[in-house]
Design a protein around this motif. Structure first.
Motif, short mmCIF file in Angstrom:
data_model
loop_
_atom_site.label_atom_id
_atom_site.label_comp_id
_atom_site.label_asym_id
_atom_site.label_seq_id
_atom_site.Cartn_x
_atom_site.Cartn_y
_atom_site.Cartn_z
N PRO A 171 -24.61 -7.64 11.29
CA PRO A 171 -24.09 -7.80 12.65
C PRO A 171 -23.88 -9.26 13.00
O PRO A 171 -24.48 -10.16 12.42
CB PRO A 171 -25.21 -7.19 13.51
CG PRO A 171 -26.44 -7.36 12.70
CD PRO A 171 -26.01 -7.19 11.26
N ALA A 172 -23.02 -9.50 13.98
CA ALA A 172 -22.97 -10.80 14.62
C ALA A 172 -24.26 -10.97 15.40
O ALA A 172 -24.87 -10.00 15.84
CB ALA A 172 -21.76 -10.89 15.54
N ALA A 222 -18.97 -13.39 12.68
CA ALA A 222 -18.30 -12.58 13.68
C ALA A 222 -18.12 -11.17 13.12
O ALA A 222 -18.19 -10.96 11.90
CB ALA A 222 -16.95 -13.17 14.07
N VAL A 223 -17.89 -10.23 14.02
CA VAL A 223 -17.59 -8.85 13.63
C VAL A 223 -16.38 -8.39 14.43
O VAL A 223 -16.30 -8.60 15.65
CB VAL A 223 -18.78 -7.91 13.89
CG1 VAL A 223 -18.37 -6.45 13.81
CG2 VAL A 223 -19.91 -8.19 12.89
N ILE A 224 -15.43 -7.77 13.74
CA ILE A 224 -14.27 -7.14 14.37
C ILE A 224 -14.50 -5.64 14.40
O ILE A 224 -14.89 -5.03 13.40
CB ILE A 224 -12.97 -7.45 13.60
CG1 ILE A 224 -12.53 -8.89 13.88
CG2 ILE A 224 -11.86 -6.49 14.00
CD1 ILE A 224 -11.26 -9.28 13.17
N SER A 236 -20.65 -14.70 16.85
CA SER A 236 -22.05 -15.10 16.84
C SER A 236 -22.23 -16.47 17.48
O SER A 236 -21.27 -17.23 17.68
CB SER A 236 -22.56 -15.17 15.40
OG SER A 236 -22.58 -13.90 14.80
N GLY A 237 -23.48 -16.80 17.79
CA GLY A 237 -23.79 -18.14 18.25
C GLY A 237 -23.30 -19.16 17.24
O GLY A 237 -23.64 -19.10 16.06
N THR A 238 -22.48 -20.09 17.70
CA THR A 238 -21.81 -21.07 16.83
C THR A 238 -22.17 -22.47 17.31
O THR A 238 -22.11 -22.76 18.50
CB THR A 238 -20.28 -20.86 16.89
OG1 THR A 238 -19.98 -19.51 16.50
CG2 THR A 238 -19.57 -21.82 15.96
N LEU A 326 -29.86 -29.59 17.22
CA LEU A 326 -28.68 -29.04 17.89
C LEU A 326 -28.86 -29.13 19.40
O LEU A 326 -29.92 -28.83 19.94
CB LEU A 326 -28.45 -27.59 17.48
CG LEU A 326 -28.07 -27.37 16.01
CD1 LEU A 326 -27.95 -25.88 15.71
CD2 LEU A 326 -26.77 -28.10 15.65
N CYS A 327 -27.77 -29.50 20.08
CA CYS A 327 -27.79 -29.66 21.53
C CYS A 327 -27.22 -28.45 22.26
O CYS A 327 -27.51 -28.26 23.45
CB CYS A 327 -26.99 -30.89 21.94
SG CYS A 327 -27.58 -32.45 21.23
N LEU A 328 -26.38 -27.69 21.59
CA LEU A 328 -25.73 -26.56 22.26
C LEU A 328 -25.25 -25.55 21.24
O LEU A 328 -25.13 -25.85 20.05
CB LEU A 328 -24.57 -27.04 23.13
CG LEU A 328 -23.42 -27.79 22.44
CD1 LEU A 328 -22.32 -26.84 21.99
CD2 LEU A 328 -22.85 -28.85 23.35
N GLU A 329 -24.98 -24.36 21.74
CA GLU A 329 -24.46 -23.27 20.91
C GLU A 329 -23.54 -22.43 21.79
O GLU A 329 -23.79 -22.26 22.99
CB GLU A 329 -25.62 -22.43 20.39
CG GLU A 329 -25.24 -21.31 19.44
CD GLU A 329 -26.47 -20.67 18.80
OE1 GLU A 329 -26.65 -19.45 18.99
OE2 GLU A 329 -27.23 -21.38 18.12
N ILE A 330 -22.48 -21.89 21.20
CA ILE A 330 -21.50 -21.11 21.95
C ILE A 330 -21.26 -19.77 21.25
O ILE A 330 -21.11 -19.72 20.03
CB ILE A 330 -20.15 -21.85 22.08
CG1 ILE A 330 -20.34 -23.23 22.70
CG2 ILE A 330 -19.15 -21.02 22.89
CD1 ILE A 330 -19.06 -24.06 22.79
N GLU A 331 -21.21 -18.71 22.03
CA GLU A 331 -20.82 -17.40 21.51
C GLU A 331 -19.66 -16.87 22.34
O GLU A 331 -19.38 -17.39 23.44
CB GLU A 331 -21.99 -16.42 21.55
CG GLU A 331 -22.50 -16.13 22.94
CD GLU A 331 -23.70 -15.20 22.92
OE1 GLU A 331 -23.64 -14.15 23.59
OE2 GLU A 331 -24.71 -15.53 22.26
#
Length: 341
Positions: A171-172, A222-224, A236-238, A326-331
């Motif tokens: 899974p993502a 990622a998952v489609i 996913s968290g990137t 790491l300072c940040l993460e984006i999903e």
């Protein structure tokens, strides 16, 4: 932002939709509870685990928003071995809280949580988790000889090794540090698997060198998932990781730029692999940012506005990340609906 009232699904619609509701409109959630898969509040408060009602002890940055998952059709709610869930005919949304005090280690607690998660999904007829969110306190702290995130990865890895025959789709996922509370996990699962997508700029997490963790993080970038004629892309968290190494230590804005570059590469790659129209982060339906230092909030928002021509609806939260540098993460989430011919 649309009102949360019963709507007629569009042609080829997915079985649910997700958006952010301003906290001052929380009363709308009671207007149509029979179509609520989940509402997620990020707050310092703690509440009991109830079907569809989730709290995560994290500080919102900027406008306080509730993350709301709605089904087009009526949902059923229930409990299964400590997991609260809501489901319709196509999708299962579940969550669980586990107290680490009941286990000898975070590794053991995580192992149990994932065994229960996959068993619940299988029992309910949705054996393919598509997206999992993990929240654990003190993620960068130490537990015996391991960092706590490494202990979490070890427990998850051991559980998925045993469960590989149920679903071969990774899974993502996201794993974020909270300021306290229990191990919290919520997840989305389906009757049929999606398709795993990796990022051409990054080594797959399950191939990381062993010095990052004795057991590798087992998730996909990622998952489609296709729902009838509609499609979702769960990202996913990137973070600011190129190959397998963190980049731009202690430089938040440089990390943000690198993270957006990673997201651009991922969505472009996904759009080329599958017949999707998405080619840019601007086209995502939702973004969620986890920021280590609350003081970085305004600078991050300003840089996002510079980089993105039309920023998707965005939720910003203060949380610790899986690596201390790491300072940040984006999903993110992307929804592509079918159109009539």
């Amino acid at each position: 932002m649309p009102e949360f009232r019963r709507r007629t699904p569009a042609l080829g619609a997915s079985p649910f939709y997700v958006n952010y509701l301003p906290f001052d409109r929380a009363g709308e959630l009671s207007n149509d509870p029979h179509h609520l898969l989940a509402s997620i509040r990020y707050t310092a408060e703690d509440t009991d685990s109830m079907p569809g009602q989730i709290t995560v002890p994290m500080k919102p940055l900027g406008k306080v928003l509730i993350e709301v998952w709605r089904s087009w059709t009526p949902v059923e709610c229930g409990h299964d071995d400590g997991i609260s869930f809501s489901r319709n005919e196509d999708v299962l949304f579940g969550h669980l809280y586990l107290s680490e005090h009941d286990y000898e280690s975070l590794d053991a607690a995580t192992f149990t949580a994932y065994q229960r998660l996959y068993a619940c999904a299988l029992d309910q007829g949705f054996p393919h988790p598509l997206r999992i969110w993990n929240f654990l306190p003190d993620i960068n702290g130490r537990e015996t000889y391991l960092e706590r995130y490494q202990a979490f990865c070890q427990g998850r890895h051991r559980a998925l090794e045993q469960l590989a025959t149920q679903s071969r789709l990774l899974p993502a996922a996201s794993a974020i540090g909270t300021r306290g509370g229990d191990l919290r996990i919520y997840f989305l699962a389906a009757r049929e698997p999606g398709n795993q997508v990796e990022n051409p700029r990054q080594i797959s997490a399950f191939h990381y060198p062993p010095h990052y963790s004795p057991k590798s993080p087992v998730f996909s970038r990622a998952v489609i998932k296709r729902w009838n004629a509609a499609t979702h892309l769960y990202i996913s968290g990137t973070a600011s990781i190129v190959g397998y190494k963190s980049r731009h230590a202690a430089d938040t804005l440089a990390q943000l730029d690198e993270t957006l570059n990673n997201l651009e590469a991922l969505v472009s790659h996904a759009g080329c692999l599958y017949p999707l129209s998405i080619r840019s982060v601007n086209e995502l339906s939702l973004l969620k940012l986890y920021v280590r230092m609350a003081s970085d909030h305004e600078a991050i928002v300003a840089r996002l506005n510079e980089r993105l021509d039309a920023a998707p609806p965005t939720l910003l939260l203060q949380g610790d990340l899986c690596r201390s540098d790491l300072c940040l993460e984006i999903e993110g989430l992307y929804t592509e609906q079918a159109t009539a011919n």
